[in-house]
Design a protein around this motif. Structure first.
Motif, PDB file in Angstrom:
ATOM      1  N   ARG A  42       0.965  -9.752   7.659  1.00 22.46           N
ATOM      2  CA  ARG A  42       1.819  -8.572   7.639  1.00 22.46           C
ATOM      3  C   ARG A  42       1.589  -7.815   6.334  1.00 22.46           C
ATOM      4  O   ARG A  42       1.437  -8.422   5.267  1.00 22.46           O
ATOM      5  CB  ARG A  42       3.299  -8.954   7.764  1.00 22.46           C
ATOM      6  CG  ARG A  42       3.678  -9.407   9.177  1.00 22.46           C
ATOM      7  CD  ARG A  42       5.174  -9.427   9.378  1.00 22.46           C
ATOM      8  NE  ARG A  42       5.505  -9.674  10.781  1.00 22.46           N
ATOM      9  CZ  ARG A  42       6.723  -9.533  11.292  1.00 22.46           C
ATOM     10  NH1 ARG A  42       7.730  -9.137  10.513  1.00 22.46           N
ATOM     11  NH2 ARG A  42       6.950  -9.787  12.565  1.00 22.46           N
ATOM     12  N   LYS A  43       1.528  -6.492   6.436  1.00 21.29           N
ATOM     13  CA  LYS A  43       1.328  -5.642   5.268  1.00 21.29           C
ATOM     14  C   LYS A  43       2.419  -4.585   5.253  1.00 21.29           C
ATOM     15  O   LYS A  43       2.828  -4.070   6.300  1.00 21.29           O
ATOM     16  CB  LYS A  43      -0.049  -4.960   5.319  1.00 21.29           C
ATOM     17  CG  LYS A  43      -1.231  -5.930   5.405  1.00 21.29           C
ATOM     18  CD  LYS A  43      -1.386  -6.755   4.139  1.00 21.29           C
ATOM     19  CE  LYS A  43      -2.566  -7.727   4.252  1.00 21.29           C
ATOM     20  NZ  LYS A  43      -2.718  -8.556   3.021  1.00 21.29           N
ATOM     21  N   THR A  44       2.856  -4.238   4.056  1.00 14.03           N
ATOM     22  CA  THR A  44       3.866  -3.194   3.912  1.00 14.03           C
ATOM     23  C   THR A  44       3.239  -1.948   3.302  1.00 14.03           C
ATOM     24  O   THR A  44       2.253  -2.023   2.557  1.00 14.03           O
ATOM     25  CB  THR A  44       5.034  -3.658   3.032  1.00 14.03           C
ATOM     26  OG1 THR A  44       4.537  -3.989   1.721  1.00 14.03           O
ATOM     27  CG2 THR A  44       5.724  -4.861   3.642  1.00 14.03           C
ATOM     28  N   LYS A  85      -0.201  -3.451  14.646  1.00 12.13           N
ATOM     29  CA  LYS A  85       0.932  -2.862  15.360  1.00 12.13           C
ATOM     30  C   LYS A  85       2.079  -2.686  14.365  1.00 12.13           C
ATOM     31  O   LYS A  85       2.107  -3.319  13.302  1.00 12.13           O
ATOM     32  CB  LYS A  85       1.346  -3.734  16.547  1.00 12.13           C
ATOM     33  CG  LYS A  85       1.782  -5.124  16.208  1.00 12.13           C
ATOM     34  CD  LYS A  85       2.020  -5.962  17.475  1.00 12.13           C
ATOM     35  CE  LYS A  85       3.164  -5.434  18.291  1.00 12.13           C
ATOM     36  NZ  LYS A  85       3.453  -6.284  19.484  1.00 12.13           N
ATOM     37  N   VAL A  86       2.999  -1.825  14.736  1.00 11.89           N
ATOM     38  CA  VAL A  86       4.106  -1.494  13.843  1.00 11.89           C
ATOM     39  C   VAL A  86       5.244  -2.489  14.044  1.00 11.89           C
ATOM     40  O   VAL A  86       5.646  -2.773  15.176  1.00 11.89           O
ATOM     41  CB  VAL A  86       4.590  -0.051  14.101  1.00 11.89           C
ATOM     42  CG1 VAL A  86       5.829   0.249  13.273  1.00 11.89           C
ATOM     43  CG2 VAL A  86       3.477   0.937  13.794  1.00 11.89           C
ATOM     44  N   VAL A  87       5.754  -2.994  12.926  1.00 11.22           N
ATOM     45  CA  VAL A  87       6.908  -3.897  12.959  1.00 11.22           C
ATOM     46  C   VAL A  87       8.187  -3.122  12.668  1.00 11.22           C
ATOM     47  O   VAL A  87       9.186  -3.239  13.373  1.00 11.22           O
ATOM     48  CB  VAL A  87       6.739  -5.051  11.954  1.00 11.22           C
ATOM     49  CG1 VAL A  87       7.987  -5.936  11.924  1.00 11.22           C
ATOM     50  CG2 VAL A  87       5.510  -5.878  12.287  1.00 11.22           C
ATOM     51  N   PHE A 136       0.834  -1.197   0.000  1.00 18.00           N
ATOM     52  CA  PHE A 136       0.000   0.000   0.000  1.00 18.00           C
ATOM     53  C   PHE A 136       0.874   1.255   0.000  1.00 18.00           C
ATOM     54  O   PHE A 136       2.021   1.231   0.456  1.00 18.00           O
ATOM     55  CB  PHE A 136      -0.902   0.036   1.256  1.00 18.00           C
ATOM     56  CG  PHE A 136      -1.861  -1.118   1.352  1.00 18.00           C
ATOM     57  CD1 PHE A 136      -3.066  -1.088   0.648  1.00 18.00           C
ATOM     58  CD2 PHE A 136      -1.558  -2.231   2.124  1.00 18.00           C
ATOM     59  CE1 PHE A 136      -3.955  -2.149   0.727  1.00 18.00           C
ATOM     60  CE2 PHE A 136      -2.441  -3.302   2.211  1.00 18.00           C
ATOM     61  CZ  PHE A 136      -3.643  -3.258   1.505  1.00 18.00           C
ATOM     62  N   ASP A 137       0.280   2.331  -0.501  1.00 17.58           N
ATOM     63  CA  ASP A 137       0.944   3.631  -0.388  1.00 17.58           C
ATOM     64  C   ASP A 137       0.811   4.168   1.038  1.00 17.58           C
ATOM     65  O   ASP A 137       1.710   4.862   1.526  1.00 17.58           O
ATOM     66  CB  ASP A 137       0.316   4.639  -1.361  1.00 17.58           C
ATOM     67  CG  ASP A 137       0.460   4.216  -2.808  1.00 17.58           C
ATOM     68  OD1 ASP A 137       1.602   3.900  -3.214  1.00 17.58           O
ATOM     69  OD2 ASP A 137      -0.550   4.191  -3.532  1.00 17.58           O
ATOM     70  N   LEU A 138      -0.333   3.852   1.673  1.00 17.15           N
ATOM     71  CA  LEU A 138      -0.591   4.337   3.026  1.00 17.15           C
ATOM     72  C   LEU A 138      -1.325   3.272   3.819  1.00 17.15           C
ATOM     73  O   LEU A 138      -2.305   2.701   3.333  1.00 17.15           O
ATOM     74  CB  LEU A 138      -1.450   5.612   2.976  1.00 17.15           C
ATOM     75  CG  LEU A 138      -1.991   6.135   4.312  1.00 17.15           C
ATOM     76  CD1 LEU A 138      -0.853   6.552   5.239  1.00 17.15           C
ATOM     77  CD2 LEU A 138      -2.958   7.299   4.083  1.00 17.15           C
ATOM     78  N   PHE A 139      -0.845   3.032   5.039  1.00 13.66           N
ATOM     79  CA  PHE A 139      -1.563   2.164   5.955  1.00 13.66           C
ATOM     80  C   PHE A 139      -1.892   2.997   7.198  1.00 13.66           C
ATOM     81  O   PHE A 139      -1.000   3.487   7.874  1.00 13.66           O
ATOM     82  CB  PHE A 139      -0.734   0.942   6.349  1.00 13.66           C
ATOM     83  CG  PHE A 139      -1.576  -0.166   6.927  1.00 13.66           C
ATOM     84  CD1 PHE A 139      -2.097  -0.069   8.212  1.00 13.66           C
ATOM     85  CD2 PHE A 139      -1.884  -1.292   6.178  1.00 13.66           C
ATOM     86  CE1 PHE A 139      -2.894  -1.070   8.734  1.00 13.66           C
ATOM     87  CE2 PHE A 139      -2.677  -2.301   6.703  1.00 13.66           C
ATOM     88  CZ  PHE A 139      -3.186  -2.192   7.978  1.00 13.66           C
ATOM     89  N   VAL A 140      -3.196   3.118   7.467  1.00 11.23           N
ATOM     90  CA  VAL A 140      -3.667   3.898   8.614  1.00 11.23           C
ATOM     91  C   VAL A 140      -4.043   2.954   9.736  1.00 11.23           C
ATOM     92  O   VAL A 140      -4.795   1.992   9.523  1.00 11.23           O
ATOM     93  CB  VAL A 140      -4.884   4.767   8.225  1.00 11.23           C
ATOM     94  CG1 VAL A 140      -5.375   5.557   9.443  1.00 11.23           C
ATOM     95  CG2 VAL A 140      -4.535   5.708   7.085  1.00 11.23           C
ATOM     96  N   HIS A 181       8.115   0.392   7.569  1.00 11.41           N
ATOM     97  CA  HIS A 181       7.202   0.194   6.443  1.00 11.41           C
ATOM     98  C   HIS A 181       6.326  -1.057   6.597  1.00 11.41           C
ATOM     99  O   HIS A 181       5.671  -1.456   5.621  1.00 11.41           O
ATOM    100  CB  HIS A 181       8.001   0.084   5.130  1.00 11.41           C
ATOM    101  CG  HIS A 181       8.741   1.328   4.767  1.00 11.41           C
ATOM    102  ND1 HIS A 181       8.126   2.452   4.271  1.00 11.41           N
ATOM    103  CD2 HIS A 181      10.068   1.623   4.855  1.00 11.41           C
ATOM    104  CE1 HIS A 181       9.030   3.392   4.051  1.00 11.41           C
ATOM    105  NE2 HIS A 181      10.216   2.918   4.397  1.00 11.41           N
ATOM    106  N   THR A 182       6.258  -1.626   7.791  1.00 10.08           N
ATOM    107  CA  THR A 182       5.521  -2.884   7.960  1.00 10.08           C
ATOM    108  C   THR A 182       4.609  -2.821   9.182  1.00 10.08           C
ATOM    109  O   THR A 182       5.023  -2.348  10.244  1.00 10.08           O
ATOM    110  CB  THR A 182       6.492  -4.073   8.124  1.00 10.08           C
ATOM    111  OG1 THR A 182       7.458  -4.057   7.072  1.00 10.08           O
ATOM    112  CG2 THR A 182       5.739  -5.402   8.105  1.00 10.08           C
TER     113      THR A 182
END
Length: 454
Positions: free
Chosen positions: A130-132, A116-118, A5-9, A121-122
């Protein structure tokens, strides 16, 4: 590098939803949003909206009393909590549906999961996925916190008050901020015998002193047992089922229900933020710059999680500024100065700019203030008072602050806030013709300073 994704909110409240849908809808960005609870966040689900509906409900007994004074045969009757609560939650369901549709119609992919933040960018979802993303926006909001005292688990918070099985006969509200003071008025208006404890000298710390003194006096006049310089030492369940409260003065009290409104904390626990390099402040807030950017260049944060100005319209502005900066190429700072605010106490407060004490500490000022019994309630035989107040820079004549205590103060301050934000002078107010007969006409008819300071 290619991203999912360009943006993950992270967070489906007002700020996060606005940023997600505008980034997707206006710029074509590929956007995802994760929310572990209900869409709409604190404001829609647990705050502004249900609270304001409860405020409306609690004001009808006084309206009925006024109506009788005006000649109407208006019985007050009894309040049906079950009926009201059913309609309240149906309305919240409707609003949550709107939020979900706005996201879907903008092309935002949503995940009903905790994220949660990994790393920079993840993100990792509670489902294990997991999403980037090129950019991550933190918009998790905040939560109420309870006092650390024995028996604290017996108390509820503002999150719980909308879900009570029944209205209590008596209730203690602990705290002196706007949430505590608003709900004291609400519960009192709904017929609950209401007591409010506050550990300080006066409620609504940080607001103009004359304003908060009048509100406290009117709350007491309205039937609230306001006990200042008083806090809770312990709570325990009595044999009768009531909650026994010991206060800092050594007194014991019995209440059917106790609510803590003793502060809020940002939702940053167990989010992986510090491990990813995101700096947190003393209260757990995400530290950001003027553009809402964290120490990690790809990670931004808006709303209550940053603990800047914890108001819904501010979170929305911050979300919009983030999109302008990151996705539209127009670096945009959020202006946190001179934000109009309404506090839905009874009586209501509308305020913008500096209070008298703050302004006087910065230089010479003139204070224009008037307090009076307004026509509508005066005719009905009420002793209720309202107040209009302007703080003026004695040298530049610019209006530094405007404070209103009156029914509809929130509606008035929105419009007065435009003038103050534009830098209007006292003479600009004076040149404005009064709208008569209204309470607000006093804002443009006060010609002589009440006092000077600074």
């Amino acid at each position: 590098m290619s991203f999912d994704f360009d943006l993950f909110v992270i967070g489906g409240g007002s700020g996060g939803v606005r940023a997600a849908r505008v980034a997707a809808g206006d710029t074509g960005a590929k956007v995802a949003l994760a929310e572990e609870d209900r869409y709409g966040g604190t404001c829609v689900i647990r705050g502004c909206v249900p609270k304001k509906l409860m405020v409306f409900a609690s004001e009808f007994p006084e309206m009925a009393a006024e109506a009788r004074a005006y000649g109407w045969d208006m019985p007050t009757g009894d309040f049906n909590w079950d009926s009201f609560k059913g309609k309240l939650h149906a309305e919240l369901d409707r609003l949550e549906g709107i939020y979900r549709r706005l996201l879907a119609n903008s092309g935002v992919e949503t995940f009903d999961a905790r994220a949660k933040v990994v790393d920079a960018h993840t993100v990792e979802l509670s489902t294990g996925e997991r999403k980037t993303a090129k950019h991550i926006l933190l918009a998790m909001g905040g939560r109420p916190v309870k006092l650390d005292v024995p028996g604290a688990e017996l108390a509820i918070t503002s999150n719980d008050i909308f879900h009570l099985d029944q209205l209590p006969g008596s209730m203690l509200i602990v705290g002196g901020g706007y949430i505590a003071s608003e709900f004291a008025g609400v519960m009192n208006g709904l017929g609950v015998k209401t007591t409010q404890f506050y550990r300080g000298e006066q409620i609504l710390r940080g607001f103009d002193n004359e304003t908060r003194n009048l509100v406290a006096d009117e709350m007491i006049r309205g039937g609230i047992d306001l006990q200042l310089n008083t806090n809770v030492v312990s709570l325990e369940r009595d044999a009768s089922g009531a909650i026994r409260v010991v206060d800092t003065n050594g007194a014991e009290h019995l209440f059917d229900q106790v609510m803590f409104a003793t502060g809020r904390s940002p939702n940053t626990d167990d989010m992986g933020l510090e491990e990813a390099g995101v700096k947190l402040g003393r209260k757990g807030e995400v530290v950001v710059d003027d553009y809402s950017q964290t120490d990690v260049p790809s990670i931004y944060a808006v709303g209550d999680v940053t603990d800047r100005v914890n108001l819904t319209p501010v979170a929305i502005r911050e979300g919009m500024a983030f999109v302008d900066t990151v996705f539209k190429g127009v670096p945009t700072k959020v202006d946190h100065e001179l934000i109009p605010t309404a506090i839905f106490t009874q009586p209501e407060i509308g305020t913008v700019g500096m209070g008298e004490e703050e302004a006087a500490a910065k230089g010479p000022i003139e204070v224009y203030a008037t307090s009076f019994r307004p026509m509508r309630s005066l005719f009905a035989g009420s002793d209720a008072k309202v107040m209009m107040k302007l703080i003026v820079d004695a040298n530049t004549r610019v209006v530094l602050g405007c404070h209103i205590v009156a029914p509809g103060a929130g509606e008035m301050i929105q419009l007065a806030g435009i003038a103050v934000k534009m830098g209007a002078t006292k003479e600009d107010f004076d040149r404005t013709v009064a709208v008569h007969p209204t309470m607000s006409e006093e804002m443009v008819t006060m010609k002589t300073p009440t006092r000077t300071a600074g």
